[in-house]
Motif scaffolding. Structure first.
Motif, PDB file in Angstrom:
ATOM      1  N   ASP A   1      50.137  74.441  30.175  1.00 46.70           N
ATOM      2  CA  ASP A   1      51.235  73.548  30.535  1.00 46.70           C
ATOM      3  C   ASP A   1      51.353  72.481  29.446  1.00 46.70           C
ATOM      4  O   ASP A   1      50.754  71.418  29.523  1.00 46.70           O
ATOM      5  CB  ASP A   1      50.936  72.893  31.890  1.00 46.70           C
ATOM      6  N   LYS A   2      52.109  72.841  28.417  1.00 43.56           N
ATOM      7  CA  LYS A   2      52.105  71.981  27.219  1.00 43.56           C
ATOM      8  C   LYS A   2      52.782  70.634  27.447  1.00 43.56           C
ATOM      9  O   LYS A   2      52.594  69.706  26.666  1.00 43.56           O
ATOM     10  CB  LYS A   2      52.713  72.702  26.017  1.00 43.56           C
TER      11      LYS A   2
ATOM     12  N   ARG B   1      46.039  69.349  35.593  1.00 44.11           N
ATOM     13  CA  ARG B   1      46.304  70.525  34.748  1.00 44.11           C
ATOM     14  C   ARG B   1      45.135  70.805  33.799  1.00 44.11           C
ATOM     15  O   ARG B   1      44.855  71.953  33.472  1.00 44.11           O
ATOM     16  CB  ARG B   1      47.598  70.335  33.940  1.00 44.11           C
ATOM     17  N   LEU B   2      44.468  69.743  33.361  1.00 46.30           N
ATOM     18  CA  LEU B   2      43.284  69.911  32.504  1.00 46.30           C
ATOM     19  C   LEU B   2      42.161  70.617  33.256  1.00 46.30           C
ATOM     20  O   LEU B   2      41.402  71.387  32.681  1.00 46.30           O
ATOM     21  CB  LEU B   2      42.780  68.546  32.016  1.00 46.30           C
ATOM     22  N   ALA B   3      42.049  70.340  34.530  1.00 47.96           N
ATOM     23  CA  ALA B   3      40.999  70.948  35.341  1.00 47.96           C
ATOM     24  C   ALA B   3      41.369  72.379  35.746  1.00 47.96           C
ATOM     25  O   ALA B   3      40.491  73.223  35.932  1.00 47.96           O
ATOM     26  CB  ALA B   3      40.749  70.096  36.580  1.00 47.96           C
TER      27      ALA B   3
ATOM     28  N   GLY C   1      47.901  65.778  30.265  1.00 46.66           N
ATOM     29  CA  GLY C   1      46.625  66.153  29.648  1.00 46.66           C
ATOM     30  C   GLY C   1      46.836  66.797  28.283  1.00 46.66           C
ATOM     31  O   GLY C   1      46.151  66.460  27.309  1.00 46.66           O
ATOM     32  N   ALA C   2      47.796  67.720  28.220  1.00 45.62           N
ATOM     33  CA  ALA C   2      48.080  68.403  26.946  1.00 45.62           C
ATOM     34  C   ALA C   2      48.544  67.393  25.897  1.00 45.62           C
ATOM     35  O   ALA C   2      48.080  67.393  24.754  1.00 45.62           O
ATOM     36  CB  ALA C   2      49.131  69.485  27.149  1.00 45.62           C
ATOM     37  N   GLN C   3      49.442  66.516  26.309  1.00 43.75           N
ATOM     38  CA  GLN C   3      49.977  65.522  25.371  1.00 43.75           C
ATOM     39  C   GLN C   3      48.876  64.590  24.876  1.00 43.75           C
ATOM     40  O   GLN C   3      48.874  64.191  23.711  1.00 43.75           O
ATOM     41  CB  GLN C   3      51.056  64.689  26.060  1.00 43.75           C
ATOM     42  N   ALA C   4      47.952  64.253  25.766  1.00 42.82           N
ATOM     43  CA  ALA C   4      46.863  63.352  25.374  1.00 42.82           C
ATOM     44  C   ALA C   4      45.986  63.994  24.299  1.00 42.82           C
ATOM     45  O   ALA C   4      45.597  63.336  23.330  1.00 42.82           O
ATOM     46  CB  ALA C   4      46.023  62.970  26.593  1.00 42.82           C
ATOM     47  N   TYR C   5      45.670  65.272  24.456  1.00 41.91           N
ATOM     48  CA  TYR C   5      44.822  65.915  23.450  1.00 41.91           C
ATOM     49  C   TYR C   5      45.563  66.153  22.138  1.00 41.91           C
ATOM     50  O   TYR C   5      44.955  66.125  21.060  1.00 41.91           O
ATOM     51  CB  TYR C   5      44.175  67.191  24.007  1.00 41.91           C
ATOM     52  N   VAL C   6      46.868  66.351  22.194  1.00 41.66           N
ATOM     53  CA  VAL C   6      47.649  66.424  20.955  1.00 41.66           C
ATOM     54  C   VAL C   6      47.606  65.058  20.260  1.00 41.66           C
ATOM     55  O   VAL C   6      47.387  64.963  19.043  1.00 41.66           O
ATOM     56  CB  VAL C   6      49.110  66.868  21.238  1.00 41.66           C
TER      57      VAL C   6
END
Ligand SMILES: Nc1ncnc2c1ncn2[C@@H]1O[C@H](COP(=O)(O)OP(=O)(O)OP(=O)(O)O)[C@@H](O)[C@H]1O
Ligand SMILES: [Mg+2]
Length: 256
Positions: free
Chosen positions: A229-230, A214-216, A234-239
């Motif tokens: 795609d929250k 999803r990050l890519a 990937g999203a959770q990792a950056y949060v």
């Protein structure tokens, strides 16, 4: 205002992915965030949903002193601002060298800018653009893949930081090393990761950024992954990374 350069002279290690998604995550916690695209590839610009029209004033005109920072910054749909870049920026490399205070152009432009965080997405090279990023910054965030050559590249980068500190920007620190595209199944990854922790200790973020499709995918929709795609890993990792950074910053402030 905290100014962070996201840098690694090695290509494709996740600098831009980190810059865009960290900007979105910090903005989500209510902070005023500016993302500066300092790469003629302009990937951070498109990744933040800005269409690279040729007429747009960009970081190029700001470096040359033709427009102010405020004039060139654009709002994104994701709660943060962008100072965009396009191919034209490749020319700045040569043109900036002719100017006075050539290493300080970005730093001078950022003076009194109204932001809590400024994230600078550096190009994968050690050129005058990167030097401007390192001179403007309070600290660097170093994304890296835990591969065989990563540590070697890292010692080159550490030497560069020493030089910049000695000659141009004495306050430049390492904010943190970020393990990206992390694959816990790989023995090599674990070895390199362990070595990194031994050498750099607390400077290594506890947060790991997993390899996540999803990050890519998100940049091709012109969105940070939080808006794409929250719930993705990937999203959770950056949060989680944004939270770790803010937590560390609060601890440092308590200590001083
Ligand atoms: N955690 C991840 N999981 C999966 N793919 C990733 C991840 N991080 C980055 N990528 C992908 O890897 C490629 C390189 O990432 P990115 O563009 O962020 O690196 P970079 O260091 O900015 O590259 P360059 O040096 O060219 O500027 C991109 O296609 C990106 O979408
Ligand atoms: Mg990049």
């Amino acid at each position: 205002m905290k100014i962070l350069a996201i840098t690694n002279q090695k290509g494709g290690v996740g600098k831009t992915t980190t810059a865009v998604n960290l900007a979105a995550s910090l903005a989500q916690s209510g902070l005023r965030v500016l993302l500066i695209d300092l790469d003629p590839q302009g990937n951070a610009t498109t990744g933040a949903g800005i269409f690279k029209r040729e007429a747009l004033p960009t970081v190029y005109q700001v470096l040359l002193g033709q427009v102010s920072l405020a004039e060139a910054c654009l709002k994104t749909d994701f709660g943060f601002a962008v100072l965009p870049a396009n191919r034209e920026l490749a020319g700045a490399e040569v043109e900036v060298v002719e100017l006075e205070r050539r290493e300080y152009r970005l730093r001078d432009a950022l003076e009194n800018a109204p932001y809590d965080f400024v994230l600078i997405d550096c190009p994968p090279a050690l050129n005058m653009l990167t030097v401007n990023g390192l001179v403007a910054a309070d600290a660097v965030v170093i994304p890296m893949q835990c591969e065989y050559y990563a540590l070697e590249g890292l010692s080159d980068l550490v030497d560069t930081l020493k030089k910049v500190r000695a000659h141009l920007n004495p306050r430049l620190e390492i904010e943190g090393l970020l393990r990206t595209m992390y694959n816990p199944q790989s023995t090599l990854t674990q070895q390199v990761s362990g070595e990194l922790e031994r050498h750099f200790g607390d400077k290594v973020y506890r947060t790991l950024i997993p390899r996540n499709v999803r990050l890519a995918e998100a940049p091709s929709y012109g969105k940070p992954v939080l808006a794409f795609d929250k719930n993705s890993r990937g999203a959770q990792a950056y949060v989680a990374l944004a939270e770790e950074m803010l937590r560390r910053q609060a601890q440092n402030e308590e200590r001083t």
